[in-house]
Structure formats: structure tokens, C-alpha cells
Scaffold this motif. Sequence first.
Motif, PDB file in Angstrom:
ATOM      1  N   GLU A  10       0.812  -1.205   0.000  1.00 46.91           N
ATOM      2  CA  GLU A  10       0.000   0.000   0.000  1.00 46.91           C
ATOM      3  C   GLU A  10       0.849   1.259   0.000  1.00 46.91           C
ATOM      4  O   GLU A  10       2.038   1.224   0.254  1.00 46.91           O
ATOM      5  CB  GLU A  10      -0.982   0.002   1.157  1.00 46.91           C
ATOM      6  CG  GLU A  10      -0.370   0.005   2.532  1.00 46.91           C
ATOM      7  CD  GLU A  10      -1.450  -0.015   3.603  1.00 46.91           C
ATOM      8  OE1 GLU A  10      -1.565   0.987   4.311  1.00 46.91           O
ATOM      9  OE2 GLU A  10      -2.150  -1.031   3.708  1.00 46.91           O
ATOM     10  N   LEU A  11       0.172   2.352  -0.308  1.00 46.46           N
ATOM     11  CA  LEU A  11       0.842   3.649  -0.311  1.00 46.46           C
ATOM     12  C   LEU A  11       1.217   4.038   1.108  1.00 46.46           C
ATOM     13  O   LEU A  11       0.538   3.651   2.059  1.00 46.46           O
ATOM     14  CB  LEU A  11      -0.098   4.719  -0.883  1.00 46.46           C
ATOM     15  CG  LEU A  11      -0.482   4.584  -2.347  1.00 46.46           C
ATOM     16  CD1 LEU A  11      -1.594   5.557  -2.689  1.00 46.46           C
ATOM     17  CD2 LEU A  11       0.719   4.839  -3.230  1.00 46.46           C
ATOM     18  N   LYS A  16      -1.099   8.435   0.750  1.00 48.13           N
ATOM     19  CA  LYS A  16      -2.523   8.113   0.766  1.00 48.13           C
ATOM     20  C   LYS A  16      -3.337   9.344   1.144  1.00 48.13           C
ATOM     21  O   LYS A  16      -4.376   9.622   0.535  1.00 48.13           O
ATOM     22  CB  LYS A  16      -2.793   6.974   1.750  1.00 48.13           C
ATOM     23  CG  LYS A  16      -4.202   6.421   1.644  1.00 48.13           C
ATOM     24  CD  LYS A  16      -4.436   5.307   2.626  1.00 48.13           C
ATOM     25  CE  LYS A  16      -3.934   4.006   2.078  1.00 48.13           C
ATOM     26  NZ  LYS A  16      -4.323   2.858   2.912  1.00 48.13           N
ATOM     27  N   ARG A  37      -4.580  -1.711  -8.745  1.00 51.16           N
ATOM     28  CA  ARG A  37      -4.159  -0.894  -7.599  1.00 51.16           C
ATOM     29  C   ARG A  37      -2.806  -1.351  -7.069  1.00 51.16           C
ATOM     30  O   ARG A  37      -1.946  -0.536  -6.755  1.00 51.16           O
ATOM     31  CB  ARG A  37      -5.207  -0.953  -6.489  1.00 51.16           C
ATOM     32  CG  ARG A  37      -6.513  -0.291  -6.857  1.00 51.16           C
ATOM     33  CD  ARG A  37      -7.423  -0.105  -5.661  1.00 51.16           C
ATOM     34  NE  ARG A  37      -7.497  -1.240  -4.776  1.00 51.16           N
ATOM     35  CZ  ARG A  37      -8.473  -2.143  -4.770  1.00 51.16           C
ATOM     36  NH1 ARG A  37      -9.471  -2.044  -5.627  1.00 51.16           N
ATOM     37  NH2 ARG A  37      -8.461  -3.135  -3.915  1.00 51.16           N
ATOM     38  N   LYS A  38      -2.624  -2.645  -7.003  1.00 48.59           N
ATOM     39  CA  LYS A  38      -1.370  -3.200  -6.500  1.00 48.59           C
ATOM     40  C   LYS A  38      -0.207  -2.832  -7.422  1.00 48.59           C
ATOM     41  O   LYS A  38       0.858  -2.428  -6.961  1.00 48.59           O
ATOM     42  CB  LYS A  38      -1.499  -4.727  -6.397  1.00 48.59           C
ATOM     43  CG  LYS A  38      -0.316  -5.417  -5.795  1.00 48.59           C
ATOM     44  CD  LYS A  38      -0.611  -6.917  -5.688  1.00 48.59           C
ATOM     45  CE  LYS A  38       0.517  -7.682  -5.088  1.00 48.59           C
ATOM     46  NZ  LYS A  38       0.228  -9.118  -5.003  1.00 48.59           N
ATOM     47  N   THR A  41       0.490   0.951  -7.123  1.00 51.00           N
ATOM     48  CA  THR A  41       1.104   1.224  -5.822  1.00 51.00           C
ATOM     49  C   THR A  41       2.565   0.800  -5.826  1.00 51.00           C
ATOM     50  O   THR A  41       3.439   1.533  -5.359  1.00 51.00           O
ATOM     51  CB  THR A  41       0.331   0.497  -4.705  1.00 51.00           C
ATOM     52  OG1 THR A  41      -1.002   0.992  -4.677  1.00 51.00           O
ATOM     53  CG2 THR A  41       0.979   0.708  -3.358  1.00 51.00           C
ATOM     54  N   ARG A  42       2.847  -0.372  -6.364  1.00 47.26           N
ATOM     55  CA  ARG A  42       4.229  -0.860  -6.438  1.00 47.26           C
ATOM     56  C   ARG A  42       5.062   0.080  -7.303  1.00 47.26           C
ATOM     57  O   ARG A  42       6.193   0.418  -6.952  1.00 47.26           O
ATOM     58  CB  ARG A  42       4.256  -2.271  -7.009  1.00 47.26           C
ATOM     59  CG  ARG A  42       5.659  -2.859  -7.034  1.00 47.26           C
ATOM     60  CD  ARG A  42       5.722  -4.250  -7.630  1.00 47.26           C
ATOM     61  NE  ARG A  42       4.864  -5.193  -6.928  1.00 47.26           N
ATOM     62  CZ  ARG A  42       3.923  -5.918  -7.531  1.00 47.26           C
ATOM     63  NH1 ARG A  42       3.717  -5.820  -8.825  1.00 47.26           N
ATOM     64  NH2 ARG A  42       3.189  -6.762  -6.844  1.00 47.26           N
ATOM     65  N   LEU A  57       3.048   9.669  -8.164  1.00 45.17           N
ATOM     66  CA  LEU A  57       1.786   9.848  -7.462  1.00 45.17           C
ATOM     67  C   LEU A  57       0.935  10.903  -8.161  1.00 45.17           C
ATOM     68  O   LEU A  57      -0.268  10.700  -8.379  1.00 45.17           O
ATOM     69  CB  LEU A  57       2.025  10.250  -6.001  1.00 45.17           C
ATOM     70  CG  LEU A  57       0.761  10.515  -5.183  1.00 45.17           C
ATOM     71  CD1 LEU A  57      -0.069   9.245  -5.029  1.00 45.17           C
ATOM     72  CD2 LEU A  57       1.132  11.078  -3.817  1.00 45.17           C
ATOM     73  N   THR A  60      -0.611   9.528 -11.261  1.00 42.59           N
ATOM     74  CA  THR A  60      -1.701   8.626 -10.917  1.00 42.59           C
ATOM     75  C   THR A  60      -2.951   9.402 -10.531  1.00 42.59           C
ATOM     76  O   THR A  60      -4.056   9.074 -10.968  1.00 42.59           O
ATOM     77  CB  THR A  60      -1.277   7.685  -9.771  1.00 42.59           C
ATOM     78  OG1 THR A  60      -0.097   6.979 -10.159  1.00 42.59           O
ATOM     79  CG2 THR A  60      -2.375   6.694  -9.433  1.00 42.59           C
TER      80      THR A  60
END
Length: 71
Positions: A10-11, A16, A37-38, A41-42, A57, A60
Motif C-alpha cells: 500500500e501507499l 494516501k 491498484r497493486k 502502488t508498487r 503519485l 496517478t
Amino acid sequence: IYSYEKEISELSTEYKEEFKKDKAAWEYFINQAPSYRKGVTRWIMSAKQEITRQSRLEKTITASREQKRLQ
């Protein structure tokens, strides 16, 4: 262990919180498939430099605001 084997699930809290400030972008992002999402996030969290993580970020958030997925 190879770098790609390390799980980034996760972020960070800071990222986040920043993402959640844009409610439309966050809503779109969390409604995407878990695999998407994974992966995103990675991609964000795996950058070695802070400036790169921040840039990823922002990309995104912008894409999510426009309801587009990153390629």
C-alpha cells in the motif's frame, strides 16, 4: 530476494492522505481491480528517489481524476 519479489502492498500514509484530498480521483482509484491498484502502488513506492515517487503519485492522481488508467 529480488527487488521485484518484495511486496509493496500500500501507499505510505503521507501519499494516501495526499491522494484522498482529490475525492474523485481516490474514488476512481479504489474502485479499480485489486491487481491494478497493486501494480500502480508498487510502481509509485518502488522509485528510489522521493521526487520520482511524488511525480508518479501526481501522474496517478491526474489520470484517476480523468477516470483513466495508467498504461
